[in-house]
Design a protein around this motif. Sequence first.
Motif, PDB file in Angstrom:
ATOM      1  N   UNK A  77       0.872  -1.172   0.000  1.00  0.00           N
ATOM      2  CA  UNK A  77       0.000   0.000   0.000  1.00  0.00           C
ATOM      3  C   UNK A  77       0.910   1.222   0.000  1.00  0.00           C
ATOM      4  N   UNK A  78       0.742   2.082  -1.009  1.00  0.00           N
ATOM      5  CA  UNK A  78       1.633   3.233  -1.202  1.00  0.00           C
ATOM      6  C   UNK A  78       0.849   4.527  -1.190  1.00  0.00           C
ATOM      7  N   UNK A  79       1.464   5.569  -0.626  1.00  0.00           N
ATOM      8  CA  UNK A  79       0.939   6.932  -0.716  1.00  0.00           C
ATOM      9  C   UNK A  79       1.507   7.506  -2.009  1.00  0.00           C
ATOM     10  N   UNK A  80       0.626   7.931  -2.910  1.00  0.00           N
ATOM     11  CA  UNK A  80       1.043   8.396  -4.237  1.00  0.00           C
ATOM     12  C   UNK A  80       1.598   9.815  -4.142  1.00  0.00           C
ATOM     13  N   UNK A  81       2.792  10.003  -4.688  1.00  0.00           N
ATOM     14  CA  UNK A  81       3.410  11.326  -4.783  1.00  0.00           C
ATOM     15  C   UNK A  81       3.462  11.727  -6.245  1.00  0.00           C
ATOM     16  N   UNK A  82       3.084  12.964  -6.528  1.00  0.00           N
ATOM     17  CA  UNK A  82       3.049  13.420  -7.917  1.00  0.00           C
ATOM     18  C   UNK A  82       4.427  13.664  -8.507  1.00  0.00           C
ATOM     19  N   UNK A  89       3.353   2.685   2.630  1.00  0.00           N
ATOM     20  CA  UNK A  89       2.645   2.857   3.892  1.00  0.00           C
ATOM     21  C   UNK A  89       2.644   1.536   4.666  1.00  0.00           C
ATOM     22  N   UNK A  90       2.380   0.445   3.966  1.00  0.00           N
ATOM     23  CA  UNK A  90       2.325  -0.872   4.604  1.00  0.00           C
ATOM     24  C   UNK A  90       2.508  -1.936   3.537  1.00  0.00           C
ATOM     25  N   UNK A  91       2.890  -3.121   3.981  1.00  0.00           N
ATOM     26  CA  UNK A  91       3.038  -4.225   3.039  1.00  0.00           C
ATOM     27  C   UNK A  91       2.785  -5.545   3.751  1.00  0.00           C
ATOM     28  N   UNK A  92       2.533  -6.572   2.969  1.00  0.00           N
ATOM     29  CA  UNK A  92       2.302  -7.899   3.519  1.00  0.00           C
ATOM     30  C   UNK A  92       2.563  -8.945   2.455  1.00  0.00           C
TER      31      UNK A  92
END
Length: 190
Positions: A77-82, A89-92
């Motif tokens: 799960x990623x926070x998108x940066x322009x 943010x998190x991973x599994x």
Amino acid sequence: MKTKQRNHMGGCALAVLAVLAIASAALAQGLSLKPPSLANVNGRVTARFGVAVEELPILKGELEDGLELVLSCTIGLYRVNDYWMDDEVASGTFVSALGFDPLTREYVMTLSRGEQPIRNQNIKKLLDEGWGAVEVGLGSWALLDRGVKYSLRLETSMNEKDAPDGIMSYFYFWSWNPGAENSFQLDFTY
């Protein structure tokens, strides 16, 4: 005589290309993903998805010949940066092994959740039970901020058990490339 040799060589080259095209098509069709979604499960971000194998006769043959396969799923799960790389943010992960027990004539699946292996003589029912609805916890729901763009990325692969990373070896669907792989990306604003 040389014309006949050229025509023969040209025919052989076309046959080789056709075989390679069929092999890569089989590889590409190996895994099918049910689109992932996110859920709030007891205050935790949980990714939900499913994995299906499209070529069951090939899979059955490989397993009955003694091959043990491992399904590996990586979820991020990623926070998108322009203007810069996205922030994780998190991973599994979800890892599951699949094999065949010749004594009981059952297919055997181990899941990464530490549960007892599941068994069934029907490969389709076993796959539906083990991989039809997978849930992977990613972290606290408090990690998500409202109004922010996120990207959920799911990558799957199926390879031989204990196949070394980075070294070519024989993989699923008779290919020298990495085993059956698939990926999915879900972009959303929370």
